[in-house]
Write an enzyme that holds these catalytic residues in place. Structure first.
Site, PDB file in Angstrom:
ATOM      1  N   GLY A  48      59.352 -13.187  47.073  1.00  0.00           N
ATOM      2  CA  GLY A  48      58.301 -12.178  46.905  1.00  0.00           C
ATOM      3  C   GLY A  48      57.369 -12.587  45.772  1.00  0.00           C
ATOM      4  O   GLY A  48      57.830 -12.985  44.707  1.00  0.00           O
ATOM      5  N   ARG A  54      48.625 -27.870  33.961  1.00  0.00           N
ATOM      6  CA  ARG A  54      47.933 -28.338  32.743  1.00  0.00           C
ATOM      7  C   ARG A  54      48.905 -28.979  31.751  1.00  0.00           C
ATOM      8  O   ARG A  54      48.520 -29.894  31.022  1.00  0.00           O
ATOM      9  CB  ARG A  54      47.157 -27.190  32.103  1.00  0.00           C
ATOM     10  CG  ARG A  54      46.022 -26.757  33.019  1.00  0.00           C
ATOM     11  CD  ARG A  54      44.820 -26.216  32.322  1.00  0.00           C
ATOM     12  NE  ARG A  54      43.726 -26.121  33.273  1.00  0.00           N
ATOM     13  CZ  ARG A  54      42.741 -25.238  33.200  1.00  0.00           C
ATOM     14  NH1 ARG A  54      42.701 -24.387  32.206  1.00  0.00           N
ATOM     15  NH2 ARG A  54      41.784 -25.228  34.120  1.00  0.00           N
ATOM     16  N   ARG A  86      59.839 -17.059  52.408  1.00  0.00           N
ATOM     17  CA  ARG A  86      61.300 -17.040  52.286  1.00  0.00           C
ATOM     18  C   ARG A  86      61.816 -17.932  53.416  1.00  0.00           C
ATOM     19  O   ARG A  86      61.689 -17.582  54.580  1.00  0.00           O
ATOM     20  CB  ARG A  86      61.836 -15.617  52.404  1.00  0.00           C
ATOM     21  CG  ARG A  86      61.449 -14.754  51.209  1.00  0.00           C
ATOM     22  CD  ARG A  86      62.110 -13.379  51.272  1.00  0.00           C
ATOM     23  NE  ARG A  86      61.949 -12.668  50.008  1.00  0.00           N
ATOM     24  CZ  ARG A  86      61.259 -11.543  49.864  1.00  0.00           C
ATOM     25  NH1 ARG A  86      60.667 -10.991  50.877  1.00  0.00           N
ATOM     26  NH2 ARG A  86      61.180 -10.957  48.690  1.00  0.00           N
ATOM     27  N   ASP A 135      65.891 -14.758  42.273  1.00  0.00           N
ATOM     28  CA  ASP A 135      67.238 -15.343  42.342  1.00  0.00           C
ATOM     29  C   ASP A 135      67.490 -16.152  43.623  1.00  0.00           C
ATOM     30  O   ASP A 135      68.166 -17.178  43.588  1.00  0.00           O
ATOM     31  CB  ASP A 135      68.317 -14.276  42.115  1.00  0.00           C
ATOM     32  CG  ASP A 135      68.215 -13.121  43.084  1.00  0.00           C
ATOM     33  OD1 ASP A 135      67.248 -13.081  43.877  1.00  0.00           O
ATOM     34  OD2 ASP A 135      69.097 -12.247  43.049  1.00  0.00           O
ATOM     35  N   SER A 155      65.319 -17.934  45.232  1.00  0.00           N
ATOM     36  CA  SER A 155      64.626 -19.215  45.030  1.00  0.00           C
ATOM     37  C   SER A 155      65.430 -20.110  44.097  1.00  0.00           C
ATOM     38  O   SER A 155      65.508 -21.329  44.295  1.00  0.00           O
ATOM     39  CB  SER A 155      63.249 -18.985  44.416  1.00  0.00           C
ATOM     40  OG  SER A 155      62.597 -17.921  45.059  1.00  0.00           O
ATOM     41  N   THR A 199      59.223 -12.364  39.429  1.00  0.00           N
ATOM     42  CA  THR A 199      59.520 -11.218  40.297  1.00  0.00           C
ATOM     43  C   THR A 199      59.174  -9.946  39.552  1.00  0.00           C
ATOM     44  O   THR A 199      59.361  -9.875  38.330  1.00  0.00           O
ATOM     45  CB  THR A 199      61.007 -11.174  40.726  1.00  0.00           C
ATOM     46  OG1 THR A 199      61.296  -9.867  41.273  1.00  0.00           O
ATOM     47  CG2 THR A 199      61.961 -11.405  39.574  1.00  0.00           C
ATOM     48  N   ASP A 254      60.755  -7.263  39.817  1.00  0.00           N
ATOM     49  CA  ASP A 254      61.948  -6.419  39.686  1.00  0.00           C
ATOM     50  C   ASP A 254      62.630  -6.472  38.313  1.00  0.00           C
ATOM     51  O   ASP A 254      63.409  -5.599  37.976  1.00  0.00           O
ATOM     52  CB  ASP A 254      62.987  -6.796  40.749  1.00  0.00           C
ATOM     53  CG  ASP A 254      62.440  -6.674  42.158  1.00  0.00           C
ATOM     54  OD1 ASP A 254      61.526  -5.852  42.366  1.00  0.00           O
ATOM     55  OD2 ASP A 254      62.922  -7.394  43.052  1.00  0.00           O
ATOM     56  N   ASP A 281      65.059  -8.408  37.499  1.00  0.00           N
ATOM     57  CA  ASP A 281      66.492  -8.366  37.796  1.00  0.00           C
ATOM     58  C   ASP A 281      67.184  -9.703  37.527  1.00  0.00           C
ATOM     59  O   ASP A 281      68.163 -10.038  38.180  1.00  0.00           O
ATOM     60  CB  ASP A 281      66.712  -7.933  39.264  1.00  0.00           C
ATOM     61  CG  ASP A 281      66.031  -8.871  40.256  1.00  0.00           C
ATOM     62  OD1 ASP A 281      65.248  -9.722  39.831  1.00  0.00           O
ATOM     63  OD2 ASP A 281      66.303  -8.731  41.459  1.00  0.00           O
ATOM     64  N   ARG A 309      49.647  12.479  39.484  1.00  0.00           N
ATOM     65  CA  ARG A 309      49.820  13.670  38.631  1.00  0.00           C
ATOM     66  C   ARG A 309      48.579  14.573  38.697  1.00  0.00           C
ATOM     67  O   ARG A 309      48.696  15.803  38.713  1.00  0.00           O
ATOM     68  CB  ARG A 309      50.092  13.253  37.184  1.00  0.00           C
ATOM     69  CG  ARG A 309      50.211  14.425  36.239  1.00  0.00           C
ATOM     70  CD  ARG A 309      50.509  13.969  34.844  1.00  0.00           C
ATOM     71  NE  ARG A 309      51.787  13.286  34.744  1.00  0.00           N
ATOM     72  CZ  ARG A 309      52.973  13.884  34.833  1.00  0.00           C
ATOM     73  NH1 ARG A 309      53.036  15.178  35.029  1.00  0.00           N
ATOM     74  NH2 ARG A 309      54.079  13.202  34.723  1.00  0.00           N
ATOM     75  N   ARG A 368      64.085  -3.434  44.212  1.00  0.00           N
ATOM     76  CA  ARG A 368      65.253  -3.881  44.975  1.00  0.00           C
ATOM     77  C   ARG A 368      66.506  -3.134  44.527  1.00  0.00           C
ATOM     78  O   ARG A 368      66.523  -1.930  44.631  1.00  0.00           O
ATOM     79  CB  ARG A 368      65.406  -5.393  44.856  1.00  0.00           C
ATOM     80  CG  ARG A 368      65.850  -5.981  46.182  1.00  0.00           C
ATOM     81  CD  ARG A 368      65.639  -7.430  46.325  1.00  0.00           C
ATOM     82  NE  ARG A 368      65.836  -8.193  45.134  1.00  0.00           N
ATOM     83  CZ  ARG A 368      66.268  -9.440  45.125  1.00  0.00           C
ATOM     84  NH1 ARG A 368      66.568 -10.015  46.264  1.00  0.00           N
ATOM     85  NH2 ARG A 368      66.367 -10.125  44.012  1.00  0.00           N
TER      86      ARG A 368
HETATM   87  O1  F6P Z   1      61.728  -8.700  44.962  1.00  0.00           O
HETATM   88  C1  F6P Z   1      60.442  -8.191  44.984  1.00  0.00           C
HETATM   89  C2  F6P Z   1      60.302  -7.097  46.022  1.00  0.00           C
HETATM   90  O2  F6P Z   1      58.982  -6.630  45.973  1.00  0.00           O
HETATM   91  C3  F6P Z   1      61.299  -5.955  45.857  1.00  0.00           C
HETATM   92  O3  F6P Z   1      60.909  -5.047  44.861  1.00  0.00           O
HETATM   93  C4  F6P Z   1      61.282  -5.376  47.254  1.00  0.00           C
HETATM   94  O4  F6P Z   1      62.504  -4.738  47.534  1.00  0.00           O
HETATM   95  C5  F6P Z   1      61.106  -6.588  48.130  1.00  0.00           C
HETATM   96  O5  F6P Z   1      60.552  -7.599  47.309  1.00  0.00           O
HETATM   97  C6  F6P Z   1      60.208  -6.362  49.312  1.00  0.00           C
HETATM   98  O6  F6P Z   1      60.204  -7.516  50.075  1.00  0.00           O
HETATM   99  P1  F6P Z   1      59.209  -7.805  51.293  1.00  0.00           P
HETATM  100  O7  F6P Z   1      57.921  -8.284  50.717  1.00  0.00           O
HETATM  101  O8  F6P Z   1      59.894  -8.854  52.091  1.00  0.00           O
HETATM  102  O9  F6P Z   1      59.018  -6.510  52.021  1.00  0.00           O
END
Ligand code: F6P
Length: 324
Positions: free
Chosen positions: A11, A25, A72, A103, A105, A126, A128, A130, A155, A172
């Site tokens: 992603g 660079r 991917r 992760d 990758s 990423t 996330d 994570d 809001r 995720r």
């Molecule tokens: O890992 C990044 C992310 O955007 C996550 O937050 C989300 O769950 C996932 O990728 C969505 O993946 P895709 O682009 O395959 O829908």
């Protein structure tokens, strides 16, 4: 090392272009050739390569997405796929690879290193956040700003109509985006996978805020939350069980992955690219670069992938106190 390739995989996240620019660079600075690989591991298998010089990355530090495209790859998960990729790397005279991604990758890069002893270095990209070994992944800060901006806008309309909004954010399996953006956006409740507060607690909290005079509310729901109901079921549940709430749902989705990177992400990307290339030059391999206590540090891929990031308990408490 004379020729280094760079690819983006998984992603995408804001700041990936700034990281590509930095890798290219830094290579130019050290008189190394740099090769851009298109479409992540897919392009590696097919030999979709393009030489990149310092000028080829002009005007991209502020751009979201990735000029190298991302994918991917299923084929790279097979031995045959990785053999093809290795052959293309050798044919092109490439002797080091920088992988910008998450992760999945890094798992690919680690296996490539294990099987062919090929030098690899990772940059965590990423939204996330994570990945263990860095306090911030590339794109996390920008995504937070994007989410906070969206919450602010929702809001406005929530308050005009006296509504309760459930807003779903990405992340995720982790709740870093939800928790941080939730606090910054002044959310009533934040539902994250790491801490299942339960439906009773949610209902009780919403009732309490109603009683305290609040006319509208925002509940942030991390996409990986484990309360047992998806966001639409949550809406139905509140509709069925609580009087007087006009409830709406907003799923922010992929807009969280786009946009111009923040200043923080641009600086982080620039630092990570330098560290990745210079670590390869020092003969290091199989590491991810990361930010720890304001410094660039290396973490073995294995630790970065297998470790689990921890949620900051202090933030949870702050969030609790703020919704009083
Ligand atoms: O890992 C990044 C992310 O955007 C996550 O937050 C989300 O769950 C996932 O990728 C969505 O993946 P895709 O682009 O395959 O829908």
């Amino acid at each position: 090392i004379k020729r280094i390739a760079v690819l983006t995989s998984g992603g995408d996240s804001p700041g990936m272009n700034a990281a590509i620019r930095s890798v290219v660079r830094t290579c130019a600075y050290h008189d190394l050739e740099c090769i851009g690989v298109y479409r992540g591991y897919e392009g590696l298998i097919e030999g979709d390569f393009k030489p990149m010089d310092a000028r080829s990355v002009k005007g991209i530090i502020n751009k979201g997405g990735t000029i190298l495209k991302s994918a991917r790859s299923k084929e790279f998960r097979t031995v045959e796929g990785r053999q093809k990729a290795y052959k293309k790397l050798v044919e092109a005279g490439i002797d080091g690879l920088v992988v910008i991604g998450g992760d999945g990758s890094f798992t690919g890069a680690m296996i490539l290193n294990d099987e062919f002893d090929f030098p690899v270095m990772g940059i965590p990209g990423t939204i996330d956040n994570d990945i263990v070994g860095t306090t911030h992944t590339l794109g996390f800060d920008t995504a937070l700003n994007t989410v906070v901006d969206a919450i602010d806008k929702i809001r406005d309309t929530a308050s005009s109509h006296n509504r309760l909004f459930f807003i779903e954010v990405m992340g995720r399996d982790v709740g870093h985006i939800a928790l941080n953006a939730g606090i910054a956006g002044g959310a009533e409740e934040i539902l994250i996978p790491e801490e299942d507060l339960g439906l009773d607690r949610l209902v009780e909290s919403l009732r309490r805020s109603r009683k305290s005079g609040k006319t509208s509310s925002i509940v942030i729901v991390a996409e990986g939350d484990k309360i047992g109901k998806n966001i639409f079921e949550l809406k139905d549940f509140v509709d069925d069980n609580m009087e007087g709430y006009d409830v709406r749902v907003s799923v922010l989705g992929h807009m969280q992955r786009g946009g111009s990177p923040s200043c923080f992400d641009r600086v982080l990307a620039s630092r990570m690219g330098v560290k990745a290339v210079e670590s390869l030059l020092e003969g290091k391999s199989n590491y991810m670069v990361g930010l720890q206590n304001t410094k660039m540090e290396l973490t073995p891929f294995d630790n970065a992938i297998k470790g689990k990031t921890k949620i900051n308990l202090e933030l949870l408490r702050v969030s609790d106190i703020m919704s009083t």
